[in-house]
Motif scaffolding. Structure first.
Motif, PDB file in Angstrom:
ATOM      1  N   TRP A 157      34.669  57.216   0.564  1.00  0.00           N
ATOM      2  CA  TRP A 157      35.318  56.143   1.324  1.00  0.00           C
ATOM      3  C   TRP A 157      34.623  54.807   1.152  1.00  0.00           C
ATOM      4  O   TRP A 157      35.274  53.773   1.107  1.00  0.00           O
ATOM      5  CB  TRP A 157      35.449  56.582   2.785  1.00  0.00           C
ATOM      6  CG  TRP A 157      34.507  55.963   3.780  1.00  0.00           C
ATOM      7  CD1 TRP A 157      34.799  54.943   4.639  1.00  0.00           C
ATOM      8  CD2 TRP A 157      33.137  56.317   4.040  1.00  0.00           C
ATOM      9  NE1 TRP A 157      33.696  54.648   5.412  1.00  0.00           N
ATOM     10  CE2 TRP A 157      32.665  55.475   5.070  1.00  0.00           C
ATOM     11  CE3 TRP A 157      32.263  57.272   3.526  1.00  0.00           C
ATOM     12  CZ2 TRP A 157      31.364  55.551   5.575  1.00  0.00           C
ATOM     13  CZ3 TRP A 157      30.973  57.353   4.019  1.00  0.00           C
ATOM     14  CH2 TRP A 157      30.542  56.498   5.020  1.00  0.00           C
ATOM     15  N   ASP A 158      33.285  54.809   1.055  1.00  0.00           N
ATOM     16  CA  ASP A 158      32.566  53.547   0.865  1.00  0.00           C
ATOM     17  C   ASP A 158      31.158  53.857   0.328  1.00  0.00           C
ATOM     18  O   ASP A 158      30.303  54.325   1.086  1.00  0.00           O
ATOM     19  CB  ASP A 158      32.478  52.791   2.200  1.00  0.00           C
ATOM     20  CG  ASP A 158      31.961  51.368   2.025  1.00  0.00           C
ATOM     21  OD1 ASP A 158      31.232  51.117   1.044  1.00  0.00           O
ATOM     22  OD2 ASP A 158      32.293  50.520   2.872  1.00  0.00           O
ATOM     23  N   LYS A 159      30.964  53.615  -0.950  1.00  0.00           N
ATOM     24  CA  LYS A 159      29.688  53.993  -1.577  1.00  0.00           C
ATOM     25  C   LYS A 159      28.494  53.281  -0.957  1.00  0.00           C
ATOM     26  O   LYS A 159      27.393  53.809  -0.924  1.00  0.00           O
ATOM     27  CB  LYS A 159      29.732  53.676  -3.076  1.00  0.00           C
ATOM     28  CG  LYS A 159      30.613  54.609  -3.856  1.00  0.00           C
ATOM     29  CD  LYS A 159      30.619  54.233  -5.325  1.00  0.00           C
ATOM     30  CE  LYS A 159      31.698  55.037  -6.039  1.00  0.00           C
ATOM     31  NZ  LYS A 159      31.800  54.640  -7.450  1.00  0.00           N
ATOM     32  N   GLN A 160      28.722  52.064  -0.483  1.00  0.00           N
ATOM     33  CA  GLN A 160      27.622  51.304   0.120  1.00  0.00           C
ATOM     34  C   GLN A 160      27.137  51.962   1.408  1.00  0.00           C
ATOM     35  O   GLN A 160      26.004  51.748   1.834  1.00  0.00           O
ATOM     36  CB  GLN A 160      28.066  49.862   0.445  1.00  0.00           C
ATOM     37  CG  GLN A 160      28.349  49.011  -0.778  1.00  0.00           C
ATOM     38  CD  GLN A 160      27.110  48.744  -1.630  1.00  0.00           C
ATOM     39  OE1 GLN A 160      25.989  48.809  -1.138  1.00  0.00           O
ATOM     40  NE2 GLN A 160      27.312  48.477  -2.914  1.00  0.00           N
ATOM     41  N   LYS A 161      28.013  52.721   2.036  1.00  0.00           N
ATOM     42  CA  LYS A 161      27.682  53.309   3.345  1.00  0.00           C
ATOM     43  C   LYS A 161      27.120  54.721   3.230  1.00  0.00           C
ATOM     44  O   LYS A 161      26.793  55.341   4.245  1.00  0.00           O
ATOM     45  CB  LYS A 161      28.933  53.300   4.240  1.00  0.00           C
ATOM     46  CG  LYS A 161      29.382  51.883   4.581  1.00  0.00           C
ATOM     47  CD  LYS A 161      30.618  51.867   5.453  1.00  0.00           C
ATOM     48  CE  LYS A 161      30.956  50.419   5.834  1.00  0.00           C
ATOM     49  NZ  LYS A 161      32.207  50.335   6.596  1.00  0.00           N
TER      50      LYS A 161
ATOM     51  N   LEU B  39      26.034  55.793  -7.346  1.00  0.00           N
ATOM     52  CA  LEU B  39      25.727  55.537  -5.935  1.00  0.00           C
ATOM     53  C   LEU B  39      24.538  54.577  -5.810  1.00  0.00           C
ATOM     54  O   LEU B  39      23.474  54.816  -6.375  1.00  0.00           O
ATOM     55  CB  LEU B  39      25.406  56.847  -5.207  1.00  0.00           C
ATOM     56  CG  LEU B  39      26.536  57.866  -5.155  1.00  0.00           C
ATOM     57  CD1 LEU B  39      26.086  59.121  -4.396  1.00  0.00           C
ATOM     58  CD2 LEU B  39      27.788  57.280  -4.504  1.00  0.00           C
ATOM     59  N   PRO B  40      24.708  53.505  -5.033  1.00  0.00           N
ATOM     60  CA  PRO B  40      23.626  52.524  -4.908  1.00  0.00           C
ATOM     61  C   PRO B  40      22.458  53.005  -4.036  1.00  0.00           C
ATOM     62  O   PRO B  40      21.345  52.537  -4.198  1.00  0.00           O
ATOM     63  CB  PRO B  40      24.310  51.314  -4.257  1.00  0.00           C
ATOM     64  CG  PRO B  40      25.510  51.863  -3.569  1.00  0.00           C
ATOM     65  CD  PRO B  40      25.944  53.061  -4.348  1.00  0.00           C
ATOM     66  N   ASN B  41      22.735  53.950  -3.121  1.00  0.00           N
ATOM     67  CA  ASN B  41      21.698  54.332  -2.162  1.00  0.00           C
ATOM     68  C   ASN B  41      21.250  55.780  -2.340  1.00  0.00           C
ATOM     69  O   ASN B  41      21.173  56.550  -1.381  1.00  0.00           O
ATOM     70  CB  ASN B  41      22.190  54.119  -0.726  1.00  0.00           C
ATOM     71  CG  ASN B  41      22.695  52.712  -0.501  1.00  0.00           C
ATOM     72  OD1 ASN B  41      22.055  51.742  -0.922  1.00  0.00           O
ATOM     73  ND2 ASN B  41      23.842  52.582   0.141  1.00  0.00           N
ATOM     74  N   TYR B  42      20.968  56.149  -3.573  1.00  0.00           N
ATOM     75  CA  TYR B  42      20.404  57.467  -3.839  1.00  0.00           C
ATOM     76  C   TYR B  42      18.933  57.280  -4.201  1.00  0.00           C
ATOM     77  O   TYR B  42      18.601  56.464  -5.057  1.00  0.00           O
ATOM     78  CB  TYR B  42      21.144  58.182  -4.972  1.00  0.00           C
ATOM     79  CG  TYR B  42      20.463  59.476  -5.373  1.00  0.00           C
ATOM     80  CD1 TYR B  42      20.367  60.527  -4.473  1.00  0.00           C
ATOM     81  CD2 TYR B  42      19.887  59.640  -6.639  1.00  0.00           C
ATOM     82  CE1 TYR B  42      19.723  61.705  -4.813  1.00  0.00           C
ATOM     83  CE2 TYR B  42      19.237  60.819  -6.983  1.00  0.00           C
ATOM     84  CZ  TYR B  42      19.159  61.842  -6.055  1.00  0.00           C
ATOM     85  OH  TYR B  42      18.510  63.001  -6.389  1.00  0.00           O
ATOM     86  N   TYR B  43      18.063  58.036  -3.554  1.00  0.00           N
ATOM     87  CA  TYR B  43      16.616  57.843  -3.719  1.00  0.00           C
ATOM     88  C   TYR B  43      16.017  59.081  -4.378  1.00  0.00           C
ATOM     89  O   TYR B  43      15.593  60.013  -3.711  1.00  0.00           O
ATOM     90  CB  TYR B  43      15.986  57.543  -2.354  1.00  0.00           C
ATOM     91  CG  TYR B  43      16.515  56.244  -1.779  1.00  0.00           C
ATOM     92  CD1 TYR B  43      15.894  55.038  -2.088  1.00  0.00           C
ATOM     93  CD2 TYR B  43      17.662  56.218  -0.988  1.00  0.00           C
ATOM     94  CE1 TYR B  43      16.373  53.832  -1.594  1.00  0.00           C
ATOM     95  CE2 TYR B  43      18.161  55.016  -0.491  1.00  0.00           C
ATOM     96  CZ  TYR B  43      17.514  53.832  -0.805  1.00  0.00           C
ATOM     97  OH  TYR B  43      18.001  52.642  -0.318  1.00  0.00           O
ATOM     98  N   ASP B  44      16.019  59.084  -5.696  1.00  0.00           N
ATOM     99  CA  ASP B  44      15.685  60.285  -6.463  1.00  0.00           C
ATOM    100  C   ASP B  44      14.212  60.665  -6.364  1.00  0.00           C
ATOM    101  O   ASP B  44      13.346  59.823  -6.130  1.00  0.00           O
ATOM    102  CB  ASP B  44      16.068  60.069  -7.939  1.00  0.00           C
ATOM    103  CG  ASP B  44      16.254  61.389  -8.665  1.00  0.00           C
ATOM    104  OD1 ASP B  44      16.198  62.456  -8.010  1.00  0.00           O
ATOM    105  OD2 ASP B  44      16.463  61.348  -9.898  1.00  0.00           O
ATOM    106  N   VAL B  45      13.995  61.948  -6.584  1.00  0.00           N
ATOM    107  CA  VAL B  45      12.653  62.511  -6.595  1.00  0.00           C
ATOM    108  C   VAL B  45      11.970  62.175  -7.922  1.00  0.00           C
ATOM    109  O   VAL B  45      12.635  62.016  -8.938  1.00  0.00           O
ATOM    110  CB  VAL B  45      12.758  64.058  -6.474  1.00  0.00           C
ATOM    111  CG1 VAL B  45      11.379  64.700  -6.471  1.00  0.00           C
ATOM    112  CG2 VAL B  45      13.533  64.435  -5.231  1.00  0.00           C
ATOM    113  N   GLY B  46      10.659  62.063  -7.901  1.00  0.00           N
ATOM    114  CA  GLY B  46       9.914  62.010  -9.154  1.00  0.00           C
ATOM    115  C   GLY B  46       9.641  60.612  -9.678  1.00  0.00           C
ATOM    116  O   GLY B  46       9.182  60.447 -10.791  1.00  0.00           O
TER     117      GLY B  46
END
Lengths: 187, 432
Positions: free
Chosen positions: B57-61, B93-100
């Motif tokens: 619905w809203d990638k920013q959210k 996705l702008p707000n994905y905080y990946d491992v590593g």
């Protein structure tokens, strides 16, 4: 949805939290893969301490070794059933183990929502203290039309509480089914 | 119509002028948060249910923090992180905080605050029961399961029943031997683990507003331990300063009306409270530390969204400075930002990291770690008949690993004092 449910009771006490329903170490399995997801049934209620598993005596395994489903399809609980984490794996694990209904004095909010919105099991409330009135292994009939629970082992009948505003979601079989019927989403 | 802060936020999010407790409403969600345990099944349900039309619905959210099972060799756990990574790549996705790497943040609830997602007046829903932590910023925040999250992912909406509110007022000045953890354990002992079921828990009073942001989050974090739908503290100047440093997005500060209706009001005098623990096996099994002092412990644990924030380690370091722990003591900074700051902030010329390390603590990388047991190779996990004293949030049977273990929940001061003596110890006996 099924209105008359028959099964054997598995009786638990108060505050059965989600770690007792499905310990956190098992939350890694896929819920959608048919083979892998059977493990949720295998480990359902495996976190309940032995002495409190299957009241009044305790020490009754919910699932016997090597099996994925339980012979008990009706869970009787006390207050605050499903407290703790938000893991939807908890009502899912009960469903995989073959549970149809949980009857408890009260529920933690997230477990209740998950049970209803995911359509996994029917969570019913009662004002009666069934955790001491019933014994693990009792043959139970639940009638959702009359909201009665009958212990067929001794003929005693108990009253269940009407689910209120969430009944349409329970009857639809879950949130998505409800939303489609209500025209909120397509498909 | 007079309303509480929770009612005002829910009215705004449902497009109404006013709402009343008990009403079922549909809310527009401002932020959806998920992690590695519940993210993959949420994504699967979203795909299955919305099919070919599945659209975020809203990638920013949408905010995704892998944080639960990170430093493990468990192949299933690692697969879950891979599923999130692939999903984030596929949908940019702008707000994905990946491992590593640099983007890895650690425990979602603390990272949400640090990254500026906790905006006053908004609705934040997460697939984790401790999502209520974010309410410390004067927003409505609550936990849900995968199906509800999948529905939000596709529609941006969730149904909720407007909760009644309970108010907890802490008046006066907090003594230095207490922390916010003692406040919330006090409340839990008074109202029990289902004392706030389906209700909002609102915190107020001078001793609450004297708390820094970290400590306020300890209060709202454990609202769910009382069954609360949300915990909330109206924003003040300190909240606004914190958010303004981290976000340029709009927010709205709401406060409860003086004549708003409450289910109940509890008043405490901060100066009259004592250090407390929650004894095994329930967060409401409260005892004053004086009653259980001397009980032998086998492990101490300082970490999690509840007790792994900067303020928690600053408190622990006050006691651990120039001392040594007598039992294995695990330090797990909630976030990578906290881990960095431990190496920067100094007390009398020594960094807090150095103080904890010199005291003999094992310092582990940021994640949820043994707060919830986790896979068998999780650092700090309880084994056999461990007796653990911990700054975490739950002590139900098996929560930290072993079903035979006993877990005492306590403030970082009490945990540090106990670690030094190897027995449960009142922090007043360890503070100079």
């Amino acid at each position: 949805m099924q209105k008359i449910i028959n099964g054997k009771a598995y009786v638990l006490g108060d505050n059965i939290d989600t770690d007792q329903i499905i310990p956190a170490e098992h939350l890694v399995y896929s819920l959608s893969d048919p083979q892998e997801s059977k493990k949720y049934g295998q480990f359902a209620l495996s976190g309940v301490p032995r002495e409190r598993a299957g009241l009044p005596d305790g020490g009754v395994p919910f699932i016997t070794d090597g099996n994925y489903e339980s012979e008990y399809s009706i869970i009787i609980g006390g207050s605050n059933f499903g407290c703790g984490s938000s893991r939807e794996h908890a009502p899912f694990a009960l469903q995989k183990a073959g549970v149809k209904v949980v009857v408890a004095e009260s529920y933690a909010r997230i477990f209740y929502r998950n049970a209803v919105d995911g359509g996994f099991i029917v969570p019913l409330e009662t004002t009666e203290i069934l955790k001491t009135a019933l014994k693990t292994g009792d043959a139970i009939e639940i009638n959702l039309n009359t909201l009665k629970l009958t212990n067929q082992s001794d003929g005693q009948t108990y009253t269940l509480v009407h689910p209120g505003d969430v009944l349409p979601i329970i009857e639809a079989g879950g949130l998505f089914q409800y939303a489609r019927k209500a025209g909120m989403i397509e498909g | 119509m007079p309303m509480t802060i929770t009612e005002k936020i829910l009215a705004k999010a449902s497009g109404r002028d006013a709402v009343k407790p008990g009403e079922n409403i549909w809310l527009n969600v401002d932020t959806l948060m998920t992690h590695d345990v519940c993210g993959p099944p949420t994504i699967q349900i979203w795909k299955d249910e919305f099919g070919g039309q599945a659209k975020i619905w809203d990638k920013q959210k949408l905010v995704i923090f892998p944080d639960h099972y990170i430093f493990t060799n468990d192949p299933h756990a690692n697969r879950n992180v891979s599923i999130l990574r692939q999903f984030a790549q596929e949908h940019q996705l702008p707000n994905y905080y990946d491992v590593g790497g640099e983007r890895y943040k650690g425990v979602c609830h603390i990272a949400l605050a640090e990254e500026g997602f906790n905006r006053p007046g908004t609705v934040l829903i997460g697939t984790d029961s401790h999502t209520c932590t974010a309410g410390a910023f004067g927003l409505f925040a609550t936990g849900v399961g995968n199906t509800d999250a999948a529905f939000i992912l596709g529609t941006g909406k969730i149904w909720e029943k407007v909760p009644e509110s309970m108010k907890f007022i802490f008046e006066g000045e907090k003594p230095e031997y207490l922390t916010a953890k003692d406040f919330i354990l006090q409340i839990l002992g008074d109202i029990t683990t289902d004392g706030a079921t389906y209700r909002a828990m609102e915190f107020d009073g001078r001793a609450v507003y004297d708390l820094n942001i970290d400590e306020r989050m300890t209060l709202t974090n454990m609202a769910v331990e009382a069954g609360g739908m949300n915990g909330i503290i109206a924003a003040d100047a300190r909240t606004e300063a914190y958010i303004n440093e981290r976000s340029s997005q709009p927010y709205t500060v709401f406060k409860s009306d003086a004549d708003a209706g409450y289910h109940s009001v509890y008043e405490y005098k901060a100066s009259e409270l004592e250090p407390v623990v929650a004894q095994p096996h329930s967060p409401d099994n409260r005892a004053v530390v004086r009653k259980v002092q001397g009980r032998k412990i086998t492990k101490a644990y300082i970490g999690s969204c509840t007790g792994g924030k900067m303020a928690d380690f600053v408190a622990a370091a006050r006691i651990l400075k120039d001392r040594e722990v007598k039992v294995p003591t695990f330090v797990v900074p909630a976030s990578t930002a906290v881990a960095r700051q431990l190496k920067e902030d100094k007390v009398n010329g020594k960094t807090i990291h150095q103080i904890l390390s010199d005291a003999g603590c094992v310092i582990a990388p940021s994640s949820c770690a043994a707060c919830l047991g986790g896979p068998a190779d999780t650092i700090g996990r309880s084994v056999d008949k461990d007796v653990v004293i911990s700054t975490t949030n739950r002590n139900f049977p098996g929560r930290m690993g072993s079903k035979q273990a006993e877990v005492y929940l306590a403030s970082p001061l009490t945990v540090a004092a106990s670690a030094v003596n190897g027995v449960i110890t009142d922090p007043r006996d360890a503070m100079g």
